[in-house]
Design an enzyme around this catalytic site. Structure first.
Site, PDB file in Angstrom:
ATOM      1  N   ASP A 182       0.854  -1.189   0.000  1.00  0.00           N
ATOM      2  CA  ASP A 182       0.000   0.000   0.000  1.00  0.00           C
ATOM      3  C   ASP A 182       0.894   1.245   0.000  1.00  0.00           C
ATOM      4  OD1 ASP A 182      -3.198   0.560   1.131  1.00  0.00           O
ATOM      5  OD2 ASP A 182      -1.755   2.200   1.074  1.00  0.00           O
ATOM      6  N   ASN A 227     -12.918  -3.253   2.939  1.00  0.00           N
ATOM      7  CA  ASN A 227     -13.833  -2.124   3.046  1.00  0.00           C
ATOM      8  C   ASN A 227     -14.798  -2.141   1.868  1.00  0.00           C
ATOM      9  OD1 ASN A 227     -12.371  -1.224   5.285  1.00  0.00           O
ATOM     10  ND2 ASN A 227     -10.987  -0.005   4.004  1.00  0.00           N
ATOM     11  N   HIS A 264      -6.920  -5.696   2.429  1.00  0.00           N
ATOM     12  CA  HIS A 264      -5.804  -5.119   3.182  1.00  0.00           C
ATOM     13  C   HIS A 264      -5.229  -6.202   4.092  1.00  0.00           C
ATOM     14  CE1 HIS A 264      -6.723  -0.798   2.321  1.00  0.00           C
ATOM     15  NE2 HIS A 264      -7.956  -1.240   2.240  1.00  0.00           N
ATOM     16  N   GLY A 304     -15.386   2.678   4.037  1.00  0.00           N
ATOM     17  CA  GLY A 304     -14.175   3.426   3.728  1.00  0.00           C
ATOM     18  C   GLY A 304     -13.521   2.989   2.435  1.00  0.00           C
ATOM     19  N   GLN A 305     -14.291   2.360   1.545  1.00  0.00           N
ATOM     20  CA  GLN A 305     -13.714   1.933   0.262  1.00  0.00           C
ATOM     21  C   GLN A 305     -13.470   3.148  -0.620  1.00  0.00           C
ATOM     22  OE1 GLN A 305     -16.059  -0.905  -2.009  1.00  0.00           O
ATOM     23  NE2 GLN A 305     -14.348  -1.335  -3.388  1.00  0.00           N
ATOM     24  N   HIS A 359     -10.233  -5.061  -3.001  1.00  0.00           N
ATOM     25  CA  HIS A 359      -8.883  -5.286  -2.485  1.00  0.00           C
ATOM     26  C   HIS A 359      -8.951  -5.677  -1.012  1.00  0.00           C
ATOM     27  CE1 HIS A 359      -9.890  -0.970  -2.282  1.00  0.00           C
ATOM     28  NE2 HIS A 359      -9.095  -0.856  -1.233  1.00  0.00           N
TER      29      HIS A 359
END
Lengths: 115, 115
Positions: free
Chosen positions: A31, A88, A103, A94-95, A101
Site C-alpha cells: 500500500d 472495506n 488489506h 471506507g472503500q 482489495h
C-alpha cells in the site's frame, strides 16, 4: 479489465509496481499509504468492483484472496506474530478504490474496534 | 467439531444463539460485544483454528464466508451504505477465539487505520 481502473492497470503491469506476490488469480503489492509496518493490498486480476458486487461464481476468487493473504503472511514470516485482514465496502466501510482489495496488515498489535 | 470450542458449540446448536444467517457451510450471529450498530460474526460450521491454519482444500469455505457477509449485508439493507469485514489472526491481529470468524461491521462510518 475496466479501462479507467488503477488496480486493473497494476494487475496488467501497465503501472509499474513491485509485486510482493502474484499468481493467475491475484496480485499483491505494498500500500502506498501504509497504516502498519506491513501493509499489503491483494487484488483479483479480474475486475470486481467490491465485495458487494462479487458474483456467486466468483466465490472461489474471494477464497483465493484470503488464502493468498495467509500464504504471504507465512512466507514473509509474520503469521505466528499475527495479522489483520480488512475489506472495506462502499462509503461507511471506507472503500476508496472500486476494484476489490484485501488489506493485509501486520508488524504491530491492532486495536479493537477495527476503525 | 473441536470439543472445547465455544463457536463449534454455537454452530452445533449446543449453545443457544439467535442466528442471523445459516447454511450448510457457515453460521452467523450477533457479536456479544458489538463494536458498531451492526456487528455480526460469521463462522464456518467445520472447525478451522484461524486463517493461518486453513488448508488449501478449505479455500472454498473462506470464499463462502465472504460471500455470506455480502449476502447478509444486502439482506439486512446496509450494503449500499457500506460495511467493513475484518479477520483477526493470532496475537497481533487480536484473535481471541481460535475458531476462524469473520467480523461484519456496519451502521456507522469506519476510520482508517482499521485498529
Amino acid at each position: 479489465m475496466s479501462p479507467d481502473c488503477i488496480f486493473c492497470k497494476i494487475a496488467a503491469g501497465e503501472i509499474a509496481t513491485r509485486k510482493v506476490y502474484e499468481d493467475d488469480v491475484c496480485v499483491a503489492f505494498n500500500d502506498l499509504s501504509p497504516q502498519a509496518p506491513t501493509h499489503i493490498l491483494i487484488i483479483p486480476v479480474g475486475h470486481i468492483d467490491s465485495l458487494d458486487t462479487a458474483k456467486s461464481n466468483e466465490e472461489n476468487v474471494l477464497g483465493h484472496l484470503l488464502s493468498a493473504a495467509a500464504h504471504i503472511a507465512r512466507d514473509k514470516g509474520f503469521a505466528d506474530a499475527g495479522y489483520r485482514v480488512v475489506i472495506n465496502t462502499n462509503g461507511d466501510g471506507g472503500q476508496t478504490v472500486f476494484h476489490l482489495h484485501v488489506h493485509l496488515l501486520a508488524g504491530r498489535p491492532f486495536d479493537f474496534p477495527p476503525g
